[in-house]
Write a protein that holds these residues in place. Structure first.
Motif: not given
Lengths: 402, 137
Positions: A31, A67, A79, A103, A128-129, A132, A134-135, A401, B84, B87-88, B91-93
């Motif tokens: 993204x 990614x 990942x 990882x 954690x986001x 990111x 798009x979130x 994305x 959503x 998607x989370x 994107x966060x594995x």
């Protein structure tokens, strides 16, 4: 160490088919967030010496992430997340290129998932986001998490370091669930050797830790219906060996200070609204001698040195989903590092945000945001020592994305 | 009276069925014989990846017809919020999101042939190659 981890993971990506694991195939995706920003600041009654009322625009690629994910059967995956910021250019020295995450993951039962490598841990709500795009509904993140300010604020001095070993899981109940994480980290970046911080020259390579400390942390959360709440803690040490004690750049050795973090986060969905936020307090343990020194330096130059190493951050966001595609929000955020009034001011650096966006489709989100930031500085002059500082930031852009 | 019956039958055939009866189907190798709405919601919102301690593989019908609307209404979620959350996870594995499938026939085919698979289709499309864990009306 990071290069070795990446090479190891890439070797595994290509070698594992020969080991007989079922492989779902390498997924490459990513993204980017492109935007235009108009920025201005004002000082009241007037800028102190050396400062000005600035006005400028900038535009381009604020962030781009590439990614890779590969599933090796049902239980194992790998990942990798590469990140480029601020119109990255190695030839011009623009932006940064980072290995954000890399990882291996073992996807065990619901109550136990294990990641090993370089992991952004589950700590508080946004960490954690935070990268990111798009979130997130905003173009400019809450202050602690804004990667485009990384040369101004070392966010990994306030947030826990990335984890080498990360375990997490959920205990699903009938209509609720309990979630947890626990992680082990490297020490903070000030203990990691680099060209500007060459610790134990001749012994420790750049990118490697020069101490035997580790960091620990975790989060415990509860999820019921549209309501999620969590408590996070972590502990590590802070490097204050070359602490700059005055405006002339004189350094003193205050040693390695034990440090703890305590965080709370919540996320509540109701009737089309989303109310979320978090709080983080970072506290360093100082001896009475160090505290006396801080008090003395602060008395001599309150514009430059504060009298505490504590840091504090919080944000609250209220978003309303007008339709399934259109949303609007307002947000308040606050960040301070009490030892640094030169940047964060006497009362911290805080702001009010309003913004909104439109989900053009599943891959493109158009965003707009206005921020009004505040700070108050004691510039130490006889006349008007306390000055009000305001920043206006208007941004429009898109998160895409691919 | 017969005319009334005929009229009722004609009306039932012509009035569109906004909410179809939906069957939650599973591969015959799935050990569970039933699933509750709460468990189903936990699976599709990625709060859980297991049913009765068995890892499951989810399929999600993307065709926006009455089957999808009934399913979403049944688990109390909307399409946007589910996407959503998936998607989370991507994107966060996090947990693997459900695999999108465009037709009910394909859902039936994949669930019947994939170990640990769970999906949802219109109840009148179920055949003997899968087992039904739950029906949502």
């Amino acid at each position: 160490m990071n290069k070795i981890k990446v090479l190891f993971l890439l070797a595994v990506f290509t070698a594992l088919p020969g080991l007989g694991f079922a492989q779902d195939g390498l997924q490459v995706f990513g993204f980017t967030q492109a935007y235009y920003t108009s920025f201005s600041n004002t000082w009241t009654p007037a800028p102190p010496a050396g400062e000005e009322d600035y006005k400028y625009n900038h535009m381009g690629i604020g962030q781009l992430n590439l990614l890779f994910n590969n599933n090796f059967g049902d239980d194992f995956s790998a990942f990798i997340n590469f990140e480029l910021t601020n119109n990255y250019s190695s030839s011009k020295g623009f932006g940064s290129f980072n290995l954000q995450e890399a990882y291996f993951k073992w996807d065990g039962p619901d109550y136990l998932k294990v990641k090993f490598g370089s992991v952004i841990p589950q700590f508080n709500g946004l960490y954690q986001v935070y990268n990111k795009t798009p979130l997130m509904p905003f173009l400019v993140r809450p202050k602690l998490y804004e990667v485009n300010m990384e040369n101004l604020v070392d966010i990994f001095d306030i947030l826990p370091q990335k984890a080498l070993l990360h375990i997490n899981g959920t205990f699903p109940l009938e209509k609720a669930s309990i979630e947890y994480s626990a992680f082990l980290t490297n020490p903070v970046n000030k203990f990691i050797s680099s060209p500007n911080n060459d610790l134990i020259p001749g012994y420790v390579s750049y990118g490697q830790s020069a101490v035997n400390y580790v960091g620990l942390g975790g989060r415990l959360g509860f999820n019921y219906g549209g309501f999620n709440v969590g408590v996070s803690v972590s502990a590590d040490k802070d490097n204050k060996r070359g602490f700059i004690s005055d405006v002339n750049g004189n350094e003193v050795d205050l040693g390695d200070l034990p440090r703890t973090r305590l965080g709370f986060d919540f996320d509540f969905n109701f009737a089309g609204f989303n109310l979320k936020g978090e709080y983080l307090k970072v506290s360093s343990k100082v001896t009475s001698d160090i505290q006396d020194s801080l008090n003395a330096w602060n008395n001599a130059d309150p514009y430059y040195i504060g009298n505490s190493f504590d840091k504090e951050f919080y944000y609250v966001l209220l978003q309303y989903n007008i339709t399934e595609k259109l949303f609007a929000y307002t947000m308040y955020d606050y960040l301070t590092d009490k030892v640094d009034p030169f940047f964060f001011g006497l009362e911290g650096y805080y702001g009010i945000h309003v913004g909104g966006g439109y989900n053009l489709n599943d891959n493109i989100v158009l965003k707009a945001q206005y921020i009004l930031n505040f700070a108050k500085y004691d510039v130490g002059t006889v006349a008007d020592p306390v000055r009000d500082f305001r920043e206006h930031n208007f941004s429009i852009g898109a998160s895409i994305m691919f | 009276m017969k005319k009334m019956y005929l009229l009722a039958i004609l009306l039932s055939l012509t009035i569109p069925n906004i909410y179809a009866q939906v069957a939650i189907i599973a591969n015959k190798g799935v050990s569970a014989n039933s699933v509750s709405i709460a468990q189903l919601k936990n699976l599709y919102t990625l709060q859980s990846s297991e049913l009765n301690s068995q890892k499951v593989r989810l399929y999600f019908l993307t065709n926006e017809g009455s089957t999808l609307s009934t399913f979403l209404k049944g688990i109390g979620e909307n399409n946007g919020d589910l996407k959503k959350q998936w998607l989370k996870a991507k994107l966060t594995g996090g947990s693997t999101p459900p695999e999108p499938v465009s037709s009910e026939d394909d859902v039936l085919s994949k669930v019947s042939s994939t170990a640990g698979a769970i999906g949802f289709i219109s109840a009148d499309k179920v055949n003997s190659n899968v087992k039904v864990l739950l029906e949502i009306k």
